[in-house]
Design an enzyme around this catalytic site. Structure first.
Site, PDB file in Angstrom:
ATOM      1  N   GLY A 134      15.596   0.483  -6.619  1.00  0.00           N
ATOM      2  CA  GLY A 134      15.860  -0.684  -5.765  1.00  0.00           C
ATOM      3  C   GLY A 134      15.699  -0.371  -4.294  1.00  0.00           C
ATOM      4  O   GLY A 134      16.221  -1.074  -3.436  1.00  0.00           O
ATOM      5  N   ASP A 184       1.470  -0.406  -6.206  1.00  0.00           N
ATOM      6  CA  ASP A 184       2.411   0.657  -6.576  1.00  0.00           C
ATOM      7  C   ASP A 184       1.829   1.551  -7.671  1.00  0.00           C
ATOM      8  O   ASP A 184       1.916   2.777  -7.616  1.00  0.00           O
ATOM      9  CB  ASP A 184       3.731   0.053  -7.075  1.00  0.00           C
ATOM     10  CG  ASP A 184       4.349  -0.869  -6.050  1.00  0.00           C
ATOM     11  OD1 ASP A 184       3.887  -0.854  -4.896  1.00  0.00           O
ATOM     12  OD2 ASP A 184       5.270  -1.615  -6.417  1.00  0.00           O
TER      13      ASP A 184
HETATM   14  C1  GLA Z   1       6.295  -4.585  -4.765  1.00  0.00           C
HETATM   15  C2  GLA Z   1       5.102  -4.890  -5.686  1.00  0.00           C
HETATM   16  C3  GLA Z   1       3.777  -4.535  -5.006  1.00  0.00           C
HETATM   17  C4  GLA Z   1       3.673  -5.125  -3.612  1.00  0.00           C
HETATM   18  C5  GLA Z   1       4.950  -4.848  -2.813  1.00  0.00           C
HETATM   19  C6  GLA Z   1       4.975  -5.555  -1.494  1.00  0.00           C
HETATM   20  O1  GLA Z   1       6.433  -3.210  -4.564  1.00  0.00           O
HETATM   21  O2  GLA Z   1       5.222  -4.179  -6.886  1.00  0.00           O
HETATM   22  O3  GLA Z   1       2.709  -4.939  -5.820  1.00  0.00           O
HETATM   23  O4  GLA Z   1       3.372  -6.486  -3.658  1.00  0.00           O
HETATM   24  O5  GLA Z   1       6.120  -5.229  -3.509  1.00  0.00           O
HETATM   25  O6  GLA Z   1       3.994  -5.078  -0.659  1.00  0.00           O
END
Ligand code: GLA
Length: 397
Positions: A134, A184
């Site tokens: 988180g 990510d």
């Molecule tokens: C989360 C999502 C990503 C991206 C970020 C914001 O981490 O998993 O894909 O959109 O938020 O940049």
């Protein structure tokens, strides 16, 4: 100040523990050991699902996995050492548990592999990690990508890293209910030590970008605000962007995502959009520009410009995309008023998590201690500093 600063010294310990638990608690032969990292993002928030640009990097904080075949056709057992929980399931009978359950990320990956006609059999998997949850450091992507990489190895599936990133992203959509972009998972699988990744989320073309900070450092300060609104608000932001694109398409050709829209075009249709939608569109268009500008400044080693862009990005997330929260705004305002801070912004999906700070080397301790004191006075909780080292993507150990 909370003393639980995340360090990587304990990682050999984690590796030992997952290996031990797989053989003793699940009575399984250890066939694969995997390390999957979390990530930071220098710039480019909420641009990934708008076909835009991002500049993330894999970091040292990671999840370790020990994996082996279960010996059954479809029976699987999982253990999360950090949650101290065991979960048994069958590959022929999988469905998502309630939101935010760690099991969803592992089962989600298995389900996506099966959907993709990959042949799996029963497996046992134990994991433990030090990616703070988180915090906007993508512990969920690390869990998905480590699972995917492990199963790919265990069953000889022959997937490329990019295929694994896409598949892990789908696991998050279908099992965790978050309509996330690719950033990510891409960073966790494709990261490279000492480099950030400049990624075009439309073409998935990328280039490794050296992060030379000279007399400066990056520091993460965890607000310790768990982002409970994050998932629902995340999906709402994504819908608002799509709503904007739909209207823009009726005025202009060749628009499939906000990536294709200029500020001049947005000006033309602004009045036709609900105020919130217009603000979201403006944010995304400008954030994409910030990625390009920051990459340019970094390549010229102009860290003062990098800092200014970080400050600008925080204000945009606060007032245009509206994804910050009082705690993180307080931290950003404080950090950004200090002479030895070049710039700071919230990092990740929003509504809490970490502040990413670019500051002079040697100023980390004083900033952390001073900010912790005023933060505690105001909010009754502490901040946690997190060291950053840019690291390799998912590895087979
Ligand atoms: C989360 C999502 C990503 C991206 C970020 C914001 O981490 O998993 O894909 O959109 O938020 O940049």
């Amino acid at each position: 100040m909370a003393q639980t600063k995340v360090k990587t010294d304990g990682q050999s310990d984690m590796r030992g523990k997952v290996v031990e638990a797989l053989s003793t608690s699940l009575n399984s032969h250890v066939e694969i050991i995997i390390k999957a990292p979390g990530r930071i993002n220098l710039i480019g928030e909420h641009t990934d699902y708008n076909d835009g640009f991002v500049l993330p990097a894999a970091v040292a904080q990671s999840i370790y996995f020990a994996i082996g075949k279960s010996g059954y056709a479809t029976r699987c057992s999982l253990i999360s050492l950090d949650f101290n929980e065991r979960f048994d399931f069958d590959l022929t009978d999988m469905s998502p548990l309630s939101a935010a359950s760690w099991q969803n990320y592992v089962m989600g990956v298995a389900a996506e592999l099966i959907k993709d006609n990959r042949e799996l059999s029963g497996f046992n998997l134990v994991f433990s990690g030090d990616v703070p949850q988180g915090s906007g450091m993508s512990s969920s992507a690390a869990l998905e990508c480590g699972t995917c990489y492990g199963l790919n190895e265990l069953f000889g599936l022959g997937l490329s890293r990019i295929e694994m990133a896409k598949l892990s992203q789908m696991a998050e959509h279908h099992y965790a209910g978050v309509q996330c972009g690719i950033m990510d998972q891409f960073a966790s699988l494709m990261g490279k030590q000492d480099y950030a990744l400049l990624l075009d989320c439309r073409s998935l073309e990328y280039k490794y970008f050296p992060v030379g900070l000279k007399e400066h450092r990056l520091l993460l300060l965890n607000s310790n605000v768990a982002h409970s609104l994050a998932d629902s608000e995340y999906n709402i932001r994504r819908q608002q962007c799509q709503q904007g694109v739909k209207v823009l398409q009726t005025y202009f050709d060749n628009i499939t995502a906000l990536r294709d829209v200029s500020m001049a075009q947005l000006e033309v249709v602004k009045e036709k959009l609900p105020i919130a939608v217009a603000k979201r569109c403006k944010y995304v268009i400008e954030e994409n520009e910030r990625v390009q500008r920051l990459a340019q400044a970094l390549s010229e080693s102009d860290l003062h410009v990098v800092g200014e862009i970080l400050k600008e990005a925080h204000q945009a997330m606060r007032y245009e995309y509206e994804i910050t929260c009082p705690e993180i705004d307080f931290m950003a305002d404080y950090a950004n008023s200090q002479p030895n801070v070049l710039g700071a912004r919230m990092m990740g999906g929003g509504f809490g998590g970490c502040l990413l700070v670019l500051l002079e080397k040697g100023a980390e301790h004083e900033l952390t201690a001073d900010l912790d004191k005023v933060y505690h006075e105001k909010f009754g909780k502490n901040i946690t500093p997190i060291d950053i080292e840019l690291s390799e993507g998912v590895e087979l150990l």
